[in-house]
Design a protein around this motif. Structure first.
Motif, short mmCIF file in Angstrom:
data_model
loop_
_atom_site.label_atom_id
_atom_site.label_comp_id
_atom_site.label_asym_id
_atom_site.label_seq_id
_atom_site.Cartn_x
_atom_site.Cartn_y
_atom_site.Cartn_z
N SER A 1 1.03 -3.20 10.73
CA SER A 1 1.50 -4.32 9.91
C SER A 1 1.12 -4.12 8.44
O SER A 1 1.89 -4.47 7.55
N TRP A 2 -0.06 -3.55 8.19
CA TRP A 2 -0.45 -3.24 6.80
C TRP A 2 0.46 -2.18 6.21
O TRP A 2 0.86 -2.28 5.05
N LEU A 3 0.76 -1.14 6.99
CA LEU A 3 1.62 -0.06 6.48
C LEU A 3 3.02 -0.57 6.17
O LEU A 3 3.64 -0.16 5.18
N ILE B 1 5.53 2.75 5.36
CA ILE B 1 6.54 3.17 6.33
C ILE B 1 7.66 2.15 6.34
O ILE B 1 7.46 0.98 6.01
N ASN B 2 8.81 2.60 6.72
CA ASN B 2 10.01 1.77 6.67
C ASN B 2 10.23 1.10 8.03
O ASN B 2 10.39 1.79 9.05
N GLY C 1 6.58 -1.32 16.61
CA GLY C 1 6.10 -2.58 16.06
C GLY C 1 6.47 -3.77 16.93
O GLY C 1 5.66 -4.68 17.13
N ASP C 2 7.69 -3.77 17.43
CA ASP C 2 8.13 -4.87 18.29
C ASP C 2 7.34 -4.90 19.60
O ASP C 2 6.93 -5.97 20.05
N PHE C 3 7.10 -3.73 20.19
CA PHE C 3 6.32 -3.66 21.41
C PHE C 3 4.90 -4.18 21.18
O PHE C 3 4.39 -4.99 21.96
N LEU C 4 4.27 -3.71 20.10
CA LEU C 4 2.91 -4.16 19.81
C LEU C 4 2.86 -5.66 19.51
O LEU C 4 1.93 -6.35 19.92
N TYR C 5 3.86 -6.16 18.82
CA TYR C 5 3.92 -7.59 18.53
C TYR C 5 4.03 -8.39 19.83
O TYR C 5 3.35 -9.40 20.01
N ARG C 6 4.87 -7.93 20.73
CA ARG C 6 5.09 -8.67 21.99
C ARG C 6 3.86 -8.69 22.89
O ARG C 6 3.66 -9.64 23.64
N VAL D 1 12.30 4.00 15.42
CA VAL D 1 11.05 4.24 16.16
C VAL D 1 9.96 3.28 15.68
O VAL D 1 9.25 2.68 16.49
N VAL D 2 9.85 3.12 14.38
CA VAL D 2 8.83 2.20 13.82
C VAL D 2 9.12 0.78 14.28
O VAL D 2 8.20 0.05 14.68
N TYR D 3 10.38 0.39 14.26
CA TYR D 3 10.74 -0.96 14.71
C TYR D 3 10.40 -1.16 16.18
O TYR D 3 9.85 -2.20 16.57
N THR D 4 10.71 -0.17 17.01
CA THR D 4 10.45 -0.28 18.45
C THR D 4 8.96 -0.38 18.74
O THR D 4 8.52 -1.22 19.53
#
Length: 98
Positions: free
Chosen positions: A26-28, A34-35, A45-50, A40-43
């Motif tokens: 989340s900081w990055l 990072i974009n 991030g979404d997994f970790l958020y969930r 891949v970053v979205y996937t």
């Protein structure tokens, strides 16, 4: 019974790492290192958020933001570490002595 205790300890340890990785990610993203439009970053991030958000949401109700910084992951990591210590130092020896 020892394998069950080791499994619980491993799951708690993995969850702590997921919290750490989620905070760093989340900081990055916040500092545009990072974009988040990358698939891949979205996937990731979404997994970790969930997996982290359901445990962090109740803590966020009680712990205010400290200068705009969310310290709820730190609070949850401390709580999970405390639970791990209780399991390792109190519950596991009691079950092994039975």
């Amino acid at each position: 019974m020892l394998p069950v205790i080791k499994l619980i300890d491993t799951v708690l340890s993995l969850y702590i790492w997921a919290l750490i990785i989620s905070a760093i990610l989340s900081w990055l993203i916040a500092f545009n290192v990072i974009n988040s439009h990358n698939r891949v970053v979205y996937t990731v991030g979404d997994f970790l958020y969930r997996i982290t958000e359901p445990a962090l949401r109740p803590i966020r109700r009680f712990v205010p933001l400290m200068g705009g910084v969310d310290i709820s992951p730190v609070v949850l990591i401390l709580l999970l570490t405390f639970v791990r210590w209780i399991i390792q130092d109190d519950i596991a020896p009691a079950l092994l002595s039975m």
